[in-house]
Design a protein around this motif. Structure first.
Motif, PDB file in Angstrom:
ATOM      1  N   PRO A   1       0.814  -1.225   0.000  1.00 10.62           N
ATOM      2  CA  PRO A   1       0.000   0.000   0.000  1.00 10.62           C
ATOM      3  C   PRO A   1       0.846   1.273   0.000  1.00 10.62           C
ATOM      4  O   PRO A   1       2.053   1.247   0.250  1.00 10.62           O
ATOM      5  N   CYS A   2       0.183   2.375  -0.236  1.00 12.91           N
ATOM      6  CA  CYS A   2       0.830   3.692  -0.215  1.00 12.91           C
ATOM      7  C   CYS A   2       1.371   3.958   1.189  1.00 12.91           C
ATOM      8  O   CYS A   2       0.676   3.772   2.191  1.00 12.91           O
TER       9      CYS A   2
ATOM     10  N   CYS B   1      -0.884   7.318   2.646  1.00 10.72           N
ATOM     11  CA  CYS B   1      -2.308   7.219   2.976  1.00 10.72           C
ATOM     12  C   CYS B   1      -2.749   5.804   3.329  1.00 10.72           C
ATOM     13  O   CYS B   1      -3.827   5.622   3.875  1.00 10.72           O
ATOM     14  N   GLY B   2      -1.944   4.795   3.013  1.00  8.74           N
ATOM     15  CA  GLY B   2      -2.265   3.417   3.358  1.00  8.74           C
ATOM     16  C   GLY B   2      -3.221   2.722   2.413  1.00  8.74           C
ATOM     17  O   GLY B   2      -3.583   1.573   2.632  1.00  8.74           O
ATOM     18  N   LYS B   3      -3.654   3.395   1.337  1.00  8.11           N
ATOM     19  CA  LYS B   3      -4.588   2.796   0.391  1.00  8.11           C
ATOM     20  C   LYS B   3      -3.822   2.011  -0.682  1.00  8.11           C
ATOM     21  O   LYS B   3      -2.672   2.312  -0.987  1.00  8.11           O
ATOM     22  N   GLN B   4      -4.510   1.038  -1.274  1.00  6.14           N
ATOM     23  CA  GLN B   4      -3.922   0.254  -2.358  1.00  6.14           C
ATOM     24  C   GLN B   4      -3.868   1.094  -3.634  1.00  6.14           C
ATOM     25  O   GLN B   4      -4.623   2.051  -3.796  1.00  6.14           O
ATOM     26  N   PHE B   5      -3.004   0.709  -4.546  1.00  2.34           N
ATOM     27  CA  PHE B   5      -2.872   1.384  -5.833  1.00  2.34           C
ATOM     28  C   PHE B   5      -3.806   0.748  -6.844  1.00  2.34           C
ATOM     29  O   PHE B   5      -4.054  -0.453  -6.803  1.00  2.34           O
ATOM     30  N   THR B   6      -4.331   1.558  -7.748  1.00  4.23           N
ATOM     31  CA  THR B   6      -5.110   1.050  -8.869  1.00  4.23           C
ATOM     32  C   THR B   6      -4.287   1.263 -10.135  1.00  4.23           C
ATOM     33  O   THR B   6      -3.248   1.921 -10.107  1.00  4.23           O
TER      34      THR B   6
END
Length: 125
Positions: free
Chosen positions: A75-76, A79-84
């Motif tokens: 993840p980032c 921000c901790g979100k996954q990449f698309t």
């Protein structure tokens, strides 16, 4: 002919509002008069290259590895979100270079370009 759309023109000594200079539309290819466009180009070109900013050969070698880690599920870092597939991935220094960090793999992590941009710096973390 076109009216200049820039505000606060240092080329024309206008500090606020549109200064309304009329200029040939095809002279710059932008919405800025030639004087404003020259200043904008100079500012853009004044930024030091990546080597001068501290992104040495080690960073350039490790950056593709970090980007591949982001694409494979890491993840980032910010921000901790996954990449698309639509996200641009950058390599973020965990400990910044200006704080004594290095460009070793252990100090790099994937981050969204938006999260890692200088424009967004005041709102992260």
């Amino acid at each position: 002919m076109r009216w200049c759309q820039c505000t606060g023109c240092p080329a024309c000594s206008v500090t606020s509002g549109r200064h309304g200079i009329l200029y040939p539309a095809d002279s710059t290819g932008t919405l800025k008069c030639p004087g404003c466009q020259a200043i904008a180009t100079e500012k853009r070109n004044a930024r030091p290259n990546s080597a001068a900013r501290g992104y040495d050969g080690e960073y350039q070698r490790n950056k593709p590895i970090i980007i591949a880690q982001g694409r494979s599920g890491r993840p980032c870092h910010i921000c901790g979100k996954q990449f698309t597939a639509a996200n641009k991935i950058t390599a973020e220094h965990i400990t910044p270079l200006r704080s004594g960090g290095t460009s070793e793999l252990s100090n790099l992590a994937p981050a969204h370009a938006w999260c890692n941009s200088g424009w967004n710096r005041g709102r992260r973390r």
